[in-house]
Design a protein around this motif. Structure first.
Motif, PDB file in Angstrom:
ATOM      1  N   GLU A  43       0.861  -1.181   0.000  1.00  0.00           N
ATOM      2  CA  GLU A  43       0.000   0.000   0.000  1.00  0.00           C
ATOM      3  C   GLU A  43       0.900   1.235   0.000  1.00  0.00           C
ATOM      4  O   GLU A  43       1.099   1.901   1.023  1.00  0.00           O
ATOM      5  N   MET A  44       1.459   1.526  -1.152  1.00  0.00           N
ATOM      6  CA  MET A  44       2.530   2.506  -1.229  1.00  0.00           C
ATOM      7  C   MET A  44       2.068   3.928  -0.909  1.00  0.00           C
ATOM      8  O   MET A  44       2.771   4.679  -0.238  1.00  0.00           O
ATOM      9  N   ALA A  45       0.895   4.321  -1.392  1.00  0.00           N
ATOM     10  CA  ALA A  45       0.413   5.676  -1.123  1.00  0.00           C
ATOM     11  C   ALA A  45       0.230   5.896   0.378  1.00  0.00           C
ATOM     12  O   ALA A  45       0.591   6.955   0.917  1.00  0.00           O
ATOM     13  N   LYS A  46      -0.316   4.886   1.050  1.00  0.00           N
ATOM     14  CA  LYS A  46      -0.501   4.996   2.498  1.00  0.00           C
ATOM     15  C   LYS A  46       0.845   5.013   3.218  1.00  0.00           C
ATOM     16  O   LYS A  46       1.022   5.736   4.206  1.00  0.00           O
ATOM     17  N   ALA A  47       1.802   4.218   2.722  1.00  0.00           N
ATOM     18  CA  ALA A  47       3.133   4.213   3.342  1.00  0.00           C
ATOM     19  C   ALA A  47       3.778   5.585   3.231  1.00  0.00           C
ATOM     20  O   ALA A  47       4.359   6.103   4.195  1.00  0.00           O
ATOM     21  N   ILE A  48       3.672   6.182   2.050  1.00  0.00           N
ATOM     22  CA  ILE A  48       4.249   7.517   1.851  1.00  0.00           C
ATOM     23  C   ILE A  48       3.653   8.518   2.829  1.00  0.00           C
ATOM     24  O   ILE A  48       4.368   9.317   3.455  1.00  0.00           O
ATOM     25  N   GLU A  49       2.341   8.481   2.974  1.00  0.00           N
ATOM     26  CA  GLU A  49       1.675   9.425   3.873  1.00  0.00           C
ATOM     27  C   GLU A  49       2.134   9.250   5.319  1.00  0.00           C
ATOM     28  O   GLU A  49       2.398  10.234   6.027  1.00  0.00           O
ATOM     29  N   GLU A  50       2.273   7.998   5.760  1.00  0.00           N
ATOM     30  CA  GLU A  50       2.697   7.753   7.148  1.00  0.00           C
ATOM     31  C   GLU A  50       4.132   8.207   7.373  1.00  0.00           C
ATOM     32  O   GLU A  50       4.451   8.795   8.422  1.00  0.00           O
ATOM     33  N   TYR A  51       5.014   7.954   6.411  1.00  0.00           N
ATOM     34  CA  TYR A  51       6.399   8.398   6.576  1.00  0.00           C
ATOM     35  C   TYR A  51       6.476   9.924   6.594  1.00  0.00           C
ATOM     36  O   TYR A  51       7.271  10.517   7.346  1.00  0.00           O
ATOM     37  N   LYS A  52       5.647  10.575   5.780  1.00  0.00           N
ATOM     38  CA  LYS A  52       5.625  12.036   5.793  1.00  0.00           C
ATOM     39  C   LYS A  52       5.140  12.563   7.142  1.00  0.00           C
ATOM     40  O   LYS A  52       5.675  13.548   7.666  1.00  0.00           O
ATOM     41  N   LEU A  53       4.144  11.903   7.706  1.00  0.00           N
ATOM     42  CA  LEU A  53       3.653  12.312   9.026  1.00  0.00           C
ATOM     43  C   LEU A  53       4.731  12.118  10.088  1.00  0.00           C
ATOM     44  O   LEU A  53       4.875  12.946  11.001  1.00  0.00           O
ATOM     45  N   ALA A  54       5.498  11.009   9.959  1.00  0.00           N
ATOM     46  CA  ALA A  54       6.597  10.778  10.901  1.00  0.00           C
ATOM     47  C   ALA A  54       7.628  11.896  10.809  1.00  0.00           C
ATOM     48  O   ALA A  54       8.166  12.350  11.828  1.00  0.00           O
ATOM     49  N   LEU A  55       7.884  12.365   9.587  1.00  0.00           N
ATOM     50  CA  LEU A  55       8.873  13.422   9.402  1.00  0.00           C
ATOM     51  C   LEU A  55       8.347  14.780   9.868  1.00  0.00           C
ATOM     52  O   LEU A  55       9.136  15.654  10.251  1.00  0.00           O
ATOM     53  N   ARG A  56       7.046  14.970   9.842  1.00  0.00           N
ATOM     54  CA  ARG A  56       6.495  16.206  10.405  1.00  0.00           C
ATOM     55  C   ARG A  56       6.707  16.255  11.913  1.00  0.00           C
ATOM     56  O   ARG A  56       6.981  17.312  12.485  1.00  0.00           O
ATOM     57  N   GLN A  57       6.586  15.080  12.529  1.00  0.00           N
ATOM     58  CA  GLN A  57       6.815  15.011  13.974  1.00  0.00           C
ATOM     59  C   GLN A  57       8.287  15.153  14.311  1.00  0.00           C
ATOM     60  O   GLN A  57       8.657  15.760  15.319  1.00  0.00           O
ATOM     61  N   ASN A  58       9.142  14.576  13.470  1.00  0.00           N
ATOM     62  CA  ASN A  58      10.584  14.643  13.719  1.00  0.00           C
ATOM     63  C   ASN A  58      11.308  14.767  12.374  1.00  0.00           C
ATOM     64  O   ASN A  58      11.570  13.768  11.707  1.00  0.00           O
ATOM     65  N   PRO A  59      11.609  15.987  11.954  1.00  0.00           N
ATOM     66  CA  PRO A  59      12.249  16.197  10.643  1.00  0.00           C
ATOM     67  C   PRO A  59      13.603  15.521  10.495  1.00  0.00           C
ATOM     68  O   PRO A  59      14.095  15.363   9.374  1.00  0.00           O
ATOM     69  N   ASN A  60      14.217  15.121  11.608  1.00  0.00           N
ATOM     70  CA  ASN A  60      15.526  14.458  11.547  1.00  0.00           C
ATOM     71  C   ASN A  60      15.437  12.948  11.715  1.00  0.00           C
ATOM     72  O   ASN A  60      16.442  12.302  12.022  1.00  0.00           O
ATOM     73  N   ASP A  61      14.255  12.384  11.528  1.00  0.00           N
ATOM     74  CA  ASP A  61      14.068  10.938  11.637  1.00  0.00           C
ATOM     75  C   ASP A  61      14.645  10.262  10.393  1.00  0.00           C
ATOM     76  O   ASP A  61      13.998  10.152   9.347  1.00  0.00           O
ATOM     77  N   THR A  62      15.889   9.826  10.509  1.00  0.00           N
ATOM     78  CA  THR A  62      16.571   9.263   9.335  1.00  0.00           C
ATOM     79  C   THR A  62      15.982   7.926   8.898  1.00  0.00           C
ATOM     80  O   THR A  62      16.074   7.565   7.724  1.00  0.00           O
ATOM     81  N   PHE A  63      15.389   7.177   9.825  1.00  0.00           N
ATOM     82  CA  PHE A  63      14.725   5.939   9.434  1.00  0.00           C
ATOM     83  C   PHE A  63      13.557   6.241   8.502  1.00  0.00           C
ATOM     84  O   PHE A  63      13.372   5.591   7.473  1.00  0.00           O
ATOM     85  N   ALA A  64      12.745   7.228   8.874  1.00  0.00           N
ATOM     86  CA  ALA A  64      11.602   7.589   8.039  1.00  0.00           C
ATOM     87  C   ALA A  64      12.066   8.151   6.698  1.00  0.00           C
ATOM     88  O   ALA A  64      11.486   7.839   5.648  1.00  0.00           O
ATOM     89  N   MET A  65      13.120   8.985   6.721  1.00  0.00           N
ATOM     90  CA  MET A  65      13.669   9.514   5.466  1.00  0.00           C
ATOM     91  C   MET A  65      14.094   8.383   4.543  1.00  0.00           C
ATOM     92  O   MET A  65      13.778   8.363   3.350  1.00  0.00           O
TER      93      MET A  65
END
Length: 299
Positions: A43-65
């Motif tokens: 579910e790639m579109a949903k995965a992208i959205e969740e990773y973007k939300l993770a980066l909004r919470q922590n812009p330096n989250d290298t795992f999410a990047m």
């Protein structure tokens, strides 16, 4: 492209898993974890959205990047992926990001930059076999087989249990007709990762090529267990058993193939051929038995 398999460790993510880029486990219901689940469910579109939300919470989250970059790279959005890998590298020295960057550059035809990224990754991560192994792979693609072999050997000198490098070196030896050495490294790869069907299938194919059909059967059977929907593997097994006159085993494998594709004429012809052979064997056996008496006769 290198993909970090976070699924199995996701519930207890250790911050220092690869490069010490965080120091606390991610919460169970985190956006990052949801992103991984969506990714594994394709579910790639949903995965992208969740990773973007993770980066909004922590812009330096290298795992999410990193994971977001992998999704973009999977979808052919290499510009976005490149930018994210570069963002990771601004925060930490991550050999996996450099390896994936190298893959992007190589596929664009910018081989010099691809090699530069891999050499940088190898220099900055001298205890990792991964960059050297990929460097060997790229050298092999360019037909520079001697250079590729040296890179693989150097990678194995760092980590002699690096299964992918054993596989690549084994495959290279086969290409150079060093068959015994090739088989040895392929065996080591399959021993280290016993459930990797690519390693097993490559080894099986080499045994088949060399005429060692029983060994080929052994490894193709293991592939069939790992990938039970492979029609071609069942047909291959049927053919190999038939060559060894192991007709009942051949029938079993052909029937497995027919269960996946019932309208394949080759398989039906093969089944008919074996039944004809077995029928002739039974006729001969019956003639032999009819020529003997199994009953005691009275005088």
């Amino acid at each position: 492209m290198v993909k970090r398999n976070f699924l199995n460790i996701l519930r207890v993510i250790v911050a220092t898993l690869f490069f010490g880029c965080a120091n606390v486990p991610a919460p169970i219901d985190s956006h990052f974890n949801k992103g991984v689940e969506h990714y594994d469910n394709q579910e790639m579109a949903k995965a992208i959205e969740e990773y973007k939300l993770a980066l909004r919470q922590n812009p330096n989250d290298t795992f999410a990047m990193y994971n977001l970059a992998v999704v973009y790279q999977d979808r052919g959005k290499t510009d976005q992926a490149e930018n994210l890998y570069r963002d990771v590298l601004k925060i930490i020295e991550d050999s996996f990001s450099r390896i994936n960057l190298a893959g992007i550059f190589y596929n664009r035809g910018n081989h010099d930059e691809a090699f530069r990224q891999l050499e940088t990754a190898a220099d900055k991560n001298p205890d990792s076999a991964h960059p050297l192994s990929v460097l060997g792979e790229f050298k092999e693609r360019e037909g520079k087989l001697a250079e590729a072999e040296q890179k693989y050997l150097k990678a194995l000198s760092i980590d002699n249990r690096h299964a992918l490098t054993h596989f690549r070196l084994g495959r290279l030896h086969l290409k150079r007709e060093k068959f015994a050495q090739g088989i040895e490294h392929l065996k080591q790869a399959s021993d280290l990762e016993a459930e990797n069907p690519t390693y097993l299938e490559t080894l099986a194919a080499e045994y088949e090529r060399s005429g060692d059909y029983l060994e080929a059967v052994n490894f193709f059977e293991r592939v069939s267990v790992l990938e039970p929907d492979r029609l071609d593997i069942y047909v291959k097994l049927g053919d190999l058993y038939k060559k060894k006159t192991m007709f009942r085993q051949a029938l079993s494998r052909y029937w497995s193939a027919l269960a996946l594709k019932n309208d394949d004429p080759y398989i039906h012809r093969s089944v008919l051929e074996i039944y004809t052979i077995l029928s002739e064997h039974e006729k001969e056996q019956l003639k032999t038995l009819e020529g003997q008496s199994s009953f005691a006769r009275n005088p």
